[in-house]
Design an enzyme around this catalytic site. Structure first.
Site, PDB file in Angstrom:
ATOM      1  N   CYS A  21       0.861  -1.191   0.000  1.00 49.06           N
ATOM      2  CA  CYS A  21       0.000   0.000   0.000  1.00 49.06           C
ATOM      3  C   CYS A  21       0.896   1.238   0.000  1.00 49.06           C
ATOM      4  O   CYS A  21       2.116   1.145   0.149  1.00 49.06           O
ATOM      5  CB  CYS A  21      -0.948   0.010   1.203  1.00 49.06           C
ATOM      6  N   CYS A  24       3.474   1.899   2.732  1.00 45.25           N
ATOM      7  CA  CYS A  24       4.765   1.191   2.643  1.00 45.25           C
ATOM      8  C   CYS A  24       5.793   2.082   1.953  1.00 45.25           C
ATOM      9  O   CYS A  24       6.944   2.195   2.397  1.00 45.25           O
ATOM     10  CB  CYS A  24       4.607  -0.109   1.868  1.00 45.25           C
ATOM     11  N   ASP A 441      -2.164  17.061 -29.390  1.00 43.06           N
ATOM     12  CA  ASP A 441      -1.184  16.909 -30.466  1.00 43.06           C
ATOM     13  C   ASP A 441      -1.940  16.908 -31.790  1.00 43.06           C
ATOM     14  O   ASP A 441      -3.006  16.301 -31.910  1.00 43.06           O
ATOM     15  CB  ASP A 441      -0.416  15.599 -30.298  1.00 43.06           C
TER      16      ASP A 441
END
Length: 750
Positions: A21, A24, A441
């Site tokens: 998670c 961590c 673009d």
């Protein structure tokens, strides 16, 4: 990869393993930053740590610190190295096996517990037999993570899952072997409160098995979406040529792997082959198709002395190229580095469930212990006290919290796929709510990305069909991209074309030949001048206007007279103007970004309804990411839509990247959302769907969390026995799934 410089800190990128998670990642980052001279950023999404270090600190010291924190670390191998995906594939395969085991075994356990008619004489022992592998084998990742976290004084969602399932399973074992639950013919008593029984006859195997299966499902789908974290880099590197034909000093040809190329080597590039590396043309002339690298459709004419870029395609004649840059110095490799830096620089998305669990998990554990102590202190007995504590843990088991994101994402992405929209994962959805600017673009996004015959202008007395028949026949024999556009346009209108005779390619000017007895010239005006011909006034004016608008003008002459001018350009998609209107309706400001010249860009902008001041033209491929950074620096939240490799870094840098599915793999992998249809209108639908999916996830998380908060006091007070707690937990999951299924009704705008 480690970089060093005199007096400057070194940098290393570490692959981190064992994170479950976002907390961590925060813990690893905190431990690394406590080291002298170390600055670290840990990205949970890509499972990488970017570390800058100085002084006496070594890479091994960094790895040791991560390992002491309870995780693994290593310097990642290059993305194109064989076997790079194997550890990830093994991890995903193991998780899938655990999920399959849990799902198959947990379903009958839950069914027997909840449906009294299925409770035969020894049903409880069958439940134990089926639930044991689910809690032990399938749930092992949760128990392992909880143990690792406990060793380092931390608690996460894994802690609550592990403690809750083990407590329910442990109590069930006690009740079966030492209580009355193991007696033949035992059925579950349906009691609202713990006070009505001591719990010795109750088993909670369905809660232990069901929670494990549900949470594993969420983890599996999360892991599958994270699996492609490095795919953009691999897609970039795979664009390059694998082999190259070296030319020796004696002219002898030798095919070798491209990795053996050295600066100064000369190599051969035949028509249709990729150019192996950056270099300079020393022999031959041709048109080079750079669209796969730059996203721009216009081919580039090259001849002796011109620079060429690796991974582009030789669309015409034979070329001999001298290598000027190889390996990590090439433009392709530098683009790959841009994508990598943009991905690592994007802040790791803190999932809302993990943010809640950071506070919620320790509170629940403390509440369960407090409940146990309170009941013992009031003389209720160990059995009743432990039963109440188990009820607290089970009602708080975050099954609904774990399902909130993956179920909404699965339904949302499933509906999106039907509409030509792919959402990469839950972490990209946060950005859709804040986006206020969308950078488009031009080539392949607003336009078709293909050279197209747009108009035929004829001199007085000349038939348009005759122009197309003669010019199309001659161009059909050429390999040039512009020639193909003319030939395709002629074929579309006429259906068939004659075969030319004495065809010849005039390098850099055009083509000539005999068609049905006519001497035909098709190409630049200079080609006609060589044959003492010139365009009449009306055609010369048309040619000038076409070139001023950024289109390519092609002169056509036969039998000694200039007869027509053909206009060829990258055509605007029919749906682009409508798409711009839809994007504005979502509160977004569209900006046109292109490497083409200002005239081309403004012409396209006028056609689709983009304001002149919102056009950014003549942008080099490597500078597109800088444009996105500049807009972000102005306080804008930027979405980017693109399809070329040169867009990949900008897509990764943008707050939200939307890749056209008709574009390159590198652009698709770097984007957060992929528009499979290649229709710009899908961009507006994608943002609407992503926002709706995010809203569903947020409401799921709110109700799942609120449900637990409301039920926890009831469980702690003994008003909710563990069996009812398990049922309430299951109902909260059903609610979350039902709420997510409403996304199936999402419709694209008409």
């Amino acid at each position: 990869m480690t970089t060093t410089a005199t007096g400057a800190p070194s940098e290393v990128e570490l692959a981190i393993g064992g994170m479950t998670c976002a907390s961590c990642a925060a813990r690893i980052e905190k431990k690394l930053n406590r080291m002298d001279g170390v600055t670290a950023t840990v990205n949970y999404a890509t499972e990488k740590a970017k570390v800058s270090f100085a002084g006496d600190v070594s890479v091994q010291d960094l790895i040791a610190t991560v390992e002491k924190t309870g995780y693994t670390a290593q310097e990642p191998s290059p993305p194109d190295e064989p076997g790079d995906d194997e550890p990830v594939d093994d991890e995903l395969r193991t998780l899938r096996q655990r999920l399959t085991t849990a799902a198959l075994l947990a379903v009958p356990v839950v069914a027997m517990a909840m449906i009294p008619a299925l409770q035969f004489e020894y049903w409880q022992w069958l439940s134990l037999t089926l639930a044991a592998p689910v809690v032990t084998y399938a749930g092992w990742p949760f128990h392992k993570a909880a143990f690792t976290n406990a060793r380092h004084g931390a608690a996460t969602m894994d802690t609550l899952i592990s403690v809750g399932t083990l407590a329910a399973f442990g109590w069930s074992l006690w009740a079966l072997f030492f209580g009355t639950a193991g007696e033949p013919g035992m059925t579950h008593p349906f009691e609202l409160t713990i006070a009505r029984g001591d719990g010795a006859g109750n088993i909670y195997l369905e809660a232990a098995a069901g929670v494990t299966a549900f949470i594993l499902a969420g983890r599996y789908f999360e892991a599958r979406s994270k699996r492609k974290a490095g795919a953009a880099l691999r897609a970039l590197l795979e664009l390059g040529a694998k082999d190259v034909t070296l030319l020796g000093v004696d002219g002898r040809e030798q095919t070798v792997p491209v990795g053996q190329l050295k600066v100064g080597d000369r190599f051969l590039v035949r028509p249709g082959e990729k150019i192996a590396t950056d270099g300079t043309v020393v022999e031959g002339s041709s048109a080079v198709d750079a669209s796969m690298l730059t996203g721009e459709s216009m081919p580039v004419e090259v001849s002796q002395g011109d620079a060429v870029t690796g991974a582009t395609v030789n669309a015409g004649g034979r070329l001999v190229v001298e290598a000027t840059r190889v390996g990590a110095d090439t433009q392709l490799s530098r683009m790959a580095k841009l994508v990598e830096d943009a991905q690592n620089g994007k802040a790791a998305a803190q999932r809302l469930a993990d943010r809640i669990s950071a506070v919620f998990v320790p509170i629940v554990i403390a509440l369960a212990l407090g409940t146990l102590g309170f009941w013992l202190g009031n003389g209720a007995g160990l059995t009743a006290a432990f039963t109440a504590a188990v009820a607290v843990l089970i009602i708080a088991c975050p099954c609904a919290l774990g399902l909130a994101t993956p179920t909404a994402l699965l339904v949302g992405t499933g509906r999106g796929a039907q509409l030509g929209i792919l959402i990469k994962g839950p972490e990209v959805l946060e950005s859709t709510r804040k986006v206020d600017t969308i950078v488009l673009d031009k080539t392949g996004t607003v336009t078709t990305g293909r050279m197209t015959l747009l108009a035929v202008h004829t001199a007085d007395g000349t038939d348009e069909a005759e122009v197309l028949r003669l010019a199309g026949a001659l161009e059909h024999a050429s390999e040039h991209p512009i020639a193909r556009a003319v030939a395709d346009g002629a074929l579309a209108k006429l259906g068939s074309l004659p075969t030319p005779e004495d065809f010849a390619n005039v390098p850099g000017l055009g083509v000539q030949g005999i068609v049905d007895g006519h001497a035909v010239l098709v190409g630049r005006e200079r080609l006609l001048a060589e044959w003492a011909m010139e365009l009449p006034g009306t055609l010369a004016l048309v040619k000038a206007e076409a070139e001023a608008s950024g289109r390519t003008a092609i002169a056509v002459a036969w039998d000694g007279e200039a007869r027509a001018v053909l206009e060829v350009a990258d055509a605007v998609k029919e749906t682009s103007a409508e798409a711009i209107t839809r994007l504005r309706a979502l509160g977004l400001t569209p900006i046109l970004l292109t490497g083409d010249n200002e005239a081309v860009a403004q012409s396209v902008a006028r056609e689709v309804g983009i304001a002149p001041e919102d056009v950014i033209a003549e942008v080099l491929p490597q500078d597109k990411v800088d444009v996105v950074k500049r807009l972000q620096g102005e306080g804008r939240s930027v979405a980017m839509v693109g399809d070329g490799v040169n867009d990949a870094a900008a897509l990764a840098q943008a707050d939200l990247g939307l890749a056209m599915g008709t574009g390159t793999d590198a652009a698709i992998e770097a984007g957060d959302l992929t528009l499979v249809r290649g229709d710009l209108r899908a961009a507006a639908d994608a943002i609407r769907l992503a926002r709706r999916t995010l809203g569903t996830i947020r409401s799921n998380l709110f109700w799942a969390f609120a449900y637990n908060v409301a039920a926890l006091p009831l469980a702690a007070a003994g008003l909710l026995n563990p069996m009812l707690a398990g049922a309430a937990m299951a109902f909260s999951s059903v609610f979350v799934v039902g709420n997510s299924l409403r996304l199936r009704s999402f419709k694209a705008a008409n």
